[in-house]
Design a protein around this motif. Structure first.
Motif, PDB file in Angstrom:
ATOM      1  N   VAL A 186      29.528 106.883 -56.943  1.00 43.94           N
ATOM      2  CA  VAL A 186      28.467 106.985 -55.551  1.00 43.94           C
ATOM      3  C   VAL A 186      28.829 106.684 -54.521  1.00 43.94           C
ATOM      4  O   VAL A 186      29.291 107.484 -53.916  1.00 43.94           O
ATOM      5  N   LYS A 229      31.728 109.042 -54.161  1.00 46.32           N
ATOM      6  CA  LYS A 229      31.425 110.446 -53.592  1.00 46.32           C
ATOM      7  C   LYS A 229      31.409 110.103 -52.118  1.00 46.32           C
ATOM      8  O   LYS A 229      31.479 111.470 -51.463  1.00 46.32           O
ATOM      9  N   ILE A 230      30.922 109.098 -51.706  1.00 46.17           N
ATOM     10  CA  ILE A 230      30.347 109.205 -49.992  1.00 46.17           C
ATOM     11  C   ILE A 230      31.052 109.232 -49.607  1.00 46.17           C
ATOM     12  O   ILE A 230      31.299 109.747 -48.947  1.00 46.17           O
ATOM     13  N   ASP A 269      32.328 112.616 -48.586  1.00 49.49           N
ATOM     14  CA  ASP A 269      31.397 112.955 -48.135  1.00 49.49           C
ATOM     15  C   ASP A 269      32.024 112.694 -46.945  1.00 49.49           C
ATOM     16  O   ASP A 269      32.090 114.057 -46.079  1.00 49.49           O
ATOM     17  N   THR A 300      22.422 121.317 -44.745  1.00 46.06           N
ATOM     18  CA  THR A 300      22.117 122.547 -45.985  1.00 46.06           C
ATOM     19  C   THR A 300      21.923 123.575 -46.113  1.00 46.06           C
ATOM     20  O   THR A 300      20.990 124.949 -46.432  1.00 46.06           O
ATOM     21  N   LEU A 343      29.304 119.221 -50.098  1.00 46.39           N
ATOM     22  CA  LEU A 343      28.997 118.348 -50.529  1.00 46.39           C
ATOM     23  C   LEU A 343      28.396 117.535 -51.607  1.00 46.39           C
ATOM     24  O   LEU A 343      27.345 118.396 -51.792  1.00 46.39           O
ATOM     25  N   HIS A 344      28.324 115.742 -52.050  1.00 42.23           N
ATOM     26  CA  HIS A 344      28.091 116.137 -52.610  1.00 42.23           C
ATOM     27  C   HIS A 344      26.883 115.521 -52.471  1.00 42.23           C
ATOM     28  O   HIS A 344      25.129 115.505 -53.444  1.00 42.23           O
ATOM     29  N   TYR A 345      26.391 114.596 -51.132  1.00 46.29           N
ATOM     30  CA  TYR A 345      25.108 114.495 -50.829  1.00 46.29           C
ATOM     31  C   TYR A 345      25.317 115.122 -49.504  1.00 46.29           C
ATOM     32  O   TYR A 345      25.860 114.527 -48.597  1.00 46.29           O
ATOM     33  N   TYR A 346      24.377 116.182 -48.880  1.00 46.38           N
ATOM     34  CA  TYR A 346      23.904 116.055 -47.762  1.00 46.38           C
ATOM     35  C   TYR A 346      23.407 115.063 -46.839  1.00 46.38           C
ATOM     36  O   TYR A 346      23.611 115.317 -45.442  1.00 46.38           O
ATOM     37  N   TRP A 347      22.520 114.003 -47.508  1.00 45.02           N
ATOM     38  CA  TRP A 347      22.256 113.207 -46.484  1.00 45.02           C
ATOM     39  C   TRP A 347      23.659 112.034 -45.926  1.00 45.02           C
ATOM     40  O   TRP A 347      22.735 111.588 -45.270  1.00 45.02           O
ATOM     41  N   VAL A 348      24.419 112.169 -46.877  1.00 48.92           N
ATOM     42  CA  VAL A 348      25.674 110.907 -46.350  1.00 48.92           C
ATOM     43  C   VAL A 348      25.724 111.426 -44.945  1.00 48.92           C
ATOM     44  O   VAL A 348      25.303 110.482 -44.117  1.00 48.92           O
TER      45      VAL A 348
END
Length: 650
Positions: A167, A170-171, A174, A570, A583-588
């Motif tokens: 994780v 990935k972060i 990102d 998004t 992105l893997h996580y848009y919240w990052v």
């Protein structure tokens, strides 16, 4: 520093440290990882098994027994297996029982991979089943079948750490893909914060009154809704049961079917509404003065724009201070000689955790009294006076750190107060404001007020130090059954928290008085306290109004930039859809932008809050020193003067 960075083997040697036999052996290998059933054991480097530095982790299942059988045919298995044995051991025909007793070699090896510079079993989940190298079972040295789940239990939590590592990767990816967009978001937040402060002179009153009216209307709607629900439920059978009758219920909705619940809500909301209205009626003039001061603060900032960027200097000084503290702490923690302790395999060993010497350990009777006990490296320390007082040195380092941090903050507050005071006391604004007011104020603070600021910072640091010690004692007493001691500690923590808040408030105002008059800390603190006590209602109103408006500003800025960032990351904004990174996580990036925006707004608004506080003290001084006559004219703005005249007239 190497003592903290590198893992350490059972002999206190560092894995991967240059200039040692372990230069090319940077990974720590556990002889029998099954003994490390508790993951905390691994992280604390305390595991009752031999630990050795290796250049790579094993990539296959093997046991010492299997290797001995294969050695009769070919030497290849031994050449591989000996990589994980003690250096210098070259006797593959030595009986298994003796090898395990002397811990010359591991009883078995399992496919592993390096993580945190240590060999951990290479867990892979296949079709929901935990495996190591596609196997669910393996044999140990005594030919006993062992399950992979035992390995999982031995390294419990390590798989979670491996997932966390993935994780984390990935972060990082990102951040690498979206860093430029994050910077753009933060620049937008910076611009919006700047505009918000400059526009407060026009919008302060509007924003505040709009919010107050909105709150009154929302509470009024709440009263109306509660009355409706109460009226409807009164007519229904069974709704007149009291809360006491039904007792405690985990399902909260049960209470909403009782008329008594809505009656309680109704009374509470009516009380709040009445309180707000009464406060507004009696304190409306004070609120007008507070709004006028906020407007004046906005005007002052627009004349001395350089003050908005002073927090960058504070940040850089704090970064240097934190770096110094961290490096000193690390060197203190890692100083000393290697200390070895007895690590017992059985829980009732009388020698457990006693200091030992690995060279003479096998000759002592410890191994006879406690079978399987080992003399393993524990930590770095010593028995010299220096090591005995190491804890005191760490506390002293912490006190110096707190003192320096508070001094840097005090220097910032005094510098800003001096700049804004020069604005207030200028007869003609902006013509009479001195050139470079911020630099002049900073020079004065450094040249004349260093001692006063350091004294104020020391008082606060001592109180904070007392709080740290109380927190430490509280953590030590967590498991204690002494209720009286816990209660006393709780009371002390509460008192010191209140004392710290009060000293912070007093110091802030003392620094403003130092910046205005240049007197010593104690005189300034006394003058500030007396001045505030003579204007206590004004202080209360201004504090609440300022805090509320600035909090509203921070939330508005962080929220609005966050909403734009959310729609952007998004893919909800059609114009720039092609430019948005995958992105893997848009919240990052989203959380980074929101948090960063809040910090930027906080940095700007802390300057603005200091400005308002300074202008308020100057305003109170102005009222007491001058009377508005031609001989002693007020130096306040025309708006403040007109509000004051209206107040006096009424």
């Amino acid at each position: 520093l190497p003592k903290v960075i590198h893992p350490t083997d059972s002999y206190g040697q560092f894995c991967g440290q240059k200039g040692t036999p372990n230069t090319k052996k940077s990974i720590l290998f556990y002889f029998n990882i099954l003994k490390c059933a508790n993951p905390a054991v691994l992280i604390n480097l305390q595991c009752p098994t031999t630990q050795m530095c290796v250049s790579k982790c094993p990539d296959r299942f093997a046991t010492y027994t299997d290797m001995q059988l294969q050695y009769q045919i070919t030497a290849a298995p031994w050449e591989y297996y000996r990589l994980f044995c003690k250096p210098g051991f070259n006797n593959p025909t030595k009986p298994v029982a003796q090898v395990l007793r002397d811990e010359d070699c591991p009883s078995m090896i399992v496919p592993s991979r390096p993580f945190l510079q240590r060999c951990f079993p290479d867990f892979i989940t296949l079709n929901g089943t935990l495996t190591v190298a596609k196997r669910t079972h393996f044999k140990d040295a005594l030919d006993k079948a062992r399950s992979v789940t035992e390995l999982r239990d031995a390294a419990n939590g390590i798989t979670g750490l491996v997932d966390a590592k993935e994780v984390g990767m990935k972060i990082v990816e990102d951040y690498a893909a979206s860093w430029n967009w994050i910077l753009i978001g933060l620049v937008i937040a910076l611009v919006v914060s700047l505009i918000f402060i400059l526009l407060l002179r026009f919008t302060a009153g509007l924003l505040l009154w709009f919010t107050i009216i909105a709150v009154i209307l929302v509470i009024a709607y709440g009263i109306w809704h509660c009355y409706l629900e109460f009226s409807l439920l009164r007519q229904q059978p069974g709704a007149d049961v009291t809360i006491v009758d039904i007792g405690f219920q985990t399902d909260v909705t049960v209470y909403l079917h009782l008329s008594q619940t809505w009656l309680i809500f109704l009374i509470a909301l009516c009380t709040i509404e009445a309180s707000i209205l009464i406060i507004l009626i009696f304190l409306r003039k004070r609120v007008w003065i507070a709004i006028a001061l906020l407007r004046e603060g906005s005007k002052a900032v627009s004349y001395i724009m350089s003050t908005l960027f002073y927090p960058i200097i504070t940040f850089l000084l704090l970064a240097i201070c934190i770096s110094y503290f961290s490096v000193t702490s690390v060197f203190l923690a890692s100083s000393g000689d290697a200390i070895y302790k007895v690590m017992a395999a059985e829980p009732n060993c009388m020698y457990a955790n006693k200091t030992c010497d690995p060279e003479t350990f096998n000759k002592t009777n410890v191994s006879k009294t406690c079978p399987g006990a080992q003399c393993t490296f524990a930590f770095y320390g010593g028995e010299t006076p220096y090591h005995r007082y190491l804890f005191i040195l760490q506390l002293s380092n912490l006190l110096i750190f707190l003192w320096l941090v508070n001094f840097i903050i005090a220097l910032g507050q005094c510098t800003l107060a001096g700049a804004f005071a020069s604005y207030y006391w200028a007869r003609r604004k902006p013509q009479d404001i001195p050139t470079c007011p911020l630099f002049s104020s900073f020079s004065r603070a450094i040249r004349y007020h260093t001692g006063s600021l350091a004294f104020g910072a020391l008082i606060l640091a001592l109180v904070q130090m007392a709080r740290v010690i109380l927190e430490y004692l509280d953590s030590k007493l967590k498991g204690a059954s002494n209720v009286a001691a816990r209660f006393l500690l709780c009371c002390l923590k509460c008192c010191f928290w209140c004392l710290e808040r009060f000293i912070k408030f007093m110091n802030r105002n003392a620094y403003i008085m130092i910046a205005i008059y240049g007197k010593c800390f104690c005189t300034s603190a006394r003058d500030a306290f007396c001045l505030l006590m003579r204007n206590v209602v004004r202080v209360a109103v201004l504090d609440r109004v300022t805090d509320f408006l600035l909090f509203l500003g921070k939330v508005l800025i962080a929220g609005s930039v966050g909403v734009i960032a959310f729609f952007f990351f998004t893919h909800k904004i059609p114009i720039v859809q092609e430019d948005v990174p995958t992105l893997h996580y848009y919240w990052v990036p989203l959380l980074t932008v929101i948090f960063g925006s809040y910090l930027i707004a906080h940095g700007f608004f802390s300057v603005y809050a200091m400005c308002v506080d300074t202008l308020f003290l100057c305003f109170c001084e102005d009222l007491e020193r001058n009377d508005g006559s031609p001989e002693k004219p007020f130096l306040m703005s025309a708006e403040l003067h007109s509000i004051l005249r209206k107040t006096e007239h009424h």
